[in-house]
Enzyme design. Structure first.
Site, PDB file in Angstrom:
ATOM      1  N   HIS A   1      52.572  -3.871 -85.718  1.00 46.07           N
ATOM      2  CA  HIS A   1      52.771  -3.434 -84.196  1.00 46.07           C
ATOM      3  C   HIS A   1      51.733  -2.948 -82.989  1.00 46.07           C
ATOM      4  O   HIS A   1      50.606  -3.269 -83.581  1.00 46.07           O
ATOM      5  CB  HIS A   1      53.307  -1.415 -84.618  1.00 46.07           C
ATOM      6  CG  HIS A   1      53.919  -0.898 -83.203  1.00 46.07           C
ATOM      7  ND1 HIS A   1      53.618  -0.888 -82.558  1.00 46.07           N
ATOM      8  CD2 HIS A   1      55.607  -1.505 -83.188  1.00 46.07           C
ATOM      9  CE1 HIS A   1      54.127  -0.207 -81.179  1.00 46.07           C
ATOM     10  NE2 HIS A   1      56.221  -0.485 -81.557  1.00 46.07           N
TER      11      HIS A   1
ATOM     12  N   GLU B   1      50.107  -0.744 -81.387  1.00 45.14           N
ATOM     13  CA  GLU B   1      50.002   0.380 -81.131  1.00 45.14           C
ATOM     14  C   GLU B   1      49.024  -0.350 -82.596  1.00 45.14           C
ATOM     15  O   GLU B   1      47.417   0.547 -82.350  1.00 45.14           O
ATOM     16  CB  GLU B   1      50.442   1.392 -81.502  1.00 45.14           C
ATOM     17  CG  GLU B   1      51.089   2.040 -80.773  1.00 45.14           C
ATOM     18  CD  GLU B   1      52.576   2.424 -80.742  1.00 45.14           C
ATOM     19  OE1 GLU B   1      52.423   3.352 -81.734  1.00 45.14           O
ATOM     20  OE2 GLU B   1      53.058   2.829 -79.575  1.00 45.14           O
TER      21      GLU B   1
ATOM     22  N   GLU C   1      58.668  -7.038 -79.012  1.00 42.60           N
ATOM     23  CA  GLU C   1      57.987  -5.856 -78.591  1.00 42.60           C
ATOM     24  C   GLU C   1      56.384  -6.416 -77.266  1.00 42.60           C
ATOM     25  O   GLU C   1      55.733  -6.024 -77.418  1.00 42.60           O
ATOM     26  CB  GLU C   1      57.247  -4.724 -79.376  1.00 42.60           C
ATOM     27  CG  GLU C   1      58.212  -4.730 -80.278  1.00 42.60           C
ATOM     28  CD  GLU C   1      58.162  -3.257 -81.006  1.00 42.60           C
ATOM     29  OE1 GLU C   1      59.437  -2.371 -80.242  1.00 42.60           O
ATOM     30  OE2 GLU C   1      57.113  -2.723 -81.076  1.00 42.60           O
TER      31      GLU C   1
ATOM     32  N   GLY D   1      57.307   2.368 -74.460  1.00 45.56           N
ATOM     33  CA  GLY D   1      57.443   4.040 -74.437  1.00 45.56           C
ATOM     34  C   GLY D   1      56.453   3.737 -72.629  1.00 45.56           C
ATOM     35  O   GLY D   1      56.284   5.171 -72.625  1.00 45.56           O
TER      36      GLY D   1
HETATM   37  P1  13P Z   1      60.020   2.759 -77.265  1.00 42.10           P
HETATM   38  O1  13P Z   1      61.432   2.574 -77.692  1.00 42.10           O
HETATM   39  O2  13P Z   1      59.321   4.566 -76.901  1.00 42.10           O
HETATM   40  O3  13P Z   1      59.449   2.183 -75.569  1.00 42.10           O
HETATM   41  O4  13P Z   1      59.328   2.077 -78.237  1.00 42.10           O
HETATM   42  C1  13P Z   1      59.244   1.255 -78.642  1.00 42.10           C
HETATM   43  C2  13P Z   1      58.574   0.728 -80.536  1.00 42.10           C
HETATM   44  O5  13P Z   1      57.019   0.203 -80.148  1.00 42.10           O
HETATM   45  C3  13P Z   1      58.970   0.773 -81.297  1.00 42.10           C
HETATM   46  O6  13P Z   1      57.965  -0.240 -82.227  1.00 42.10           O
END
Ligand code: 13P
Length: 249
Positions: A94, A96, A166, A172
């Site tokens: 991911h 993050e 993503e 987010g």
């Molecule tokens: P959001 O839907 O809050 O933008 O997050 C996406 C995400 O990182 C899912 O792994």
């Protein structure tokens, strides 16, 4: 025919009482939907989630996994442990994790392998930052992230895996990739796999993630190479998550 998958990534959100309310609602209303629905709560809630979704069509996933199988790795969680708590899926790479915890393409590929060795289905997350998109590097970045796994494990690894595109700038932020922007990258991911094995590419599910909401899910999921979604914020609100699941139906 690829079965649509909608996975909720709760990130570091949740509490026992909240989880219980959310999962009971989702589990109750998920029956009757054709898409597969997964929830990925934080580690401490896996056991709670496992028991709450028992007997429902929901499946369980985790948000990360150690690249090691066991040993002196304080704070880490092995893939075999996730399997013991009923996880079918685990997110690897991911953005993050890549940005905040230094996970490189190479580490992500080892985590992917560790997940598969324990019988889990890795959900490989890929995506470019805003500056990478603005400098025209989207295709190269996503191809590099995917290549790290293909290079280590070969295309057969994609037979039991999911890819999630993503774009970092859409996570987010409330800014979603347009259906056309997402479709373009999804098609490129599938093409990259198809060069190695067209059958595996045709069966590979590629999810879109990044500010998926009830208002935009249907149009995104309508794209030919988008096979569902990886949902962050909207996965914490039962009505929103269910509406998104219905859009994938
Ligand atoms: P959001 O839907 O809050 O933008 O997050 C996406 C995400 O990182 C899912 O792994």
């Amino acid at each position: 025919m690829r079965r649509m998958l909608v996975a909720g990534n709760w990130k570091m959100h949740g509490a026992l009482h909240q989880n219980s309310e959310l999962l009971k609602r989702i589990a109750a209303e998920a029956s009757g939907l054709l898409c597969e629905i997964a929830v990925c709560p934080p580690y401490p809630y896996l056991a709670q989630a496992q028991s709450l979704i028992e007997g429902s069509p929901l499946v369980l996933g985790a948000q990360s996994v150690s690249e090691h199988s066991s040993g002196a790795f304080t704070g880490e969680v092995a893939a075999s442990m996730l399997a013991e708590f009923g996880c079918r899926y685990v997110l690897v790479g991911h953005s993050e994790r890549r940005a905040l915890y230094g996970e490189t393409d190479a580490v992500v590929a080892v985590k992917f392998e560790a997940a598969q060795n324990a019988g889990l289905v890795p959900v490989l997350c890929v995506g470019e930052t805003l500056s990478e998109r603005e400098s025209g590097e989207t295709g190269a970045v996503v191809a590099r992230q995917l290549s790290a796994v293909l290079g280590r494990l070969g295309v057969v690894a994609m037979r039991s895996a999911v890819v999630a595109y993503e774009p970092v700038w859409a996570i987010g932020t409330g800014v979603t990739a347009s259906p056309a922007q997402a479709q373009e990258v999804h098609a490129a991911i599938r093409a990259q796999v198809a060069v190695l094995d067209s059958g595996i590419a045709a069966g590979l599910r590629i999810l879109y993630g990044g500010s998926v909401k009830p208002q935009n899910a249907k149009e995104l999921f309508g794209q030919s190479d988008i096979d569902g979604g990886l949902i962050g914020g909207a996965a914490l609100v039962a009505d929103d998550f269910l509406t998104i699941c219905q859009a994938a139906n």
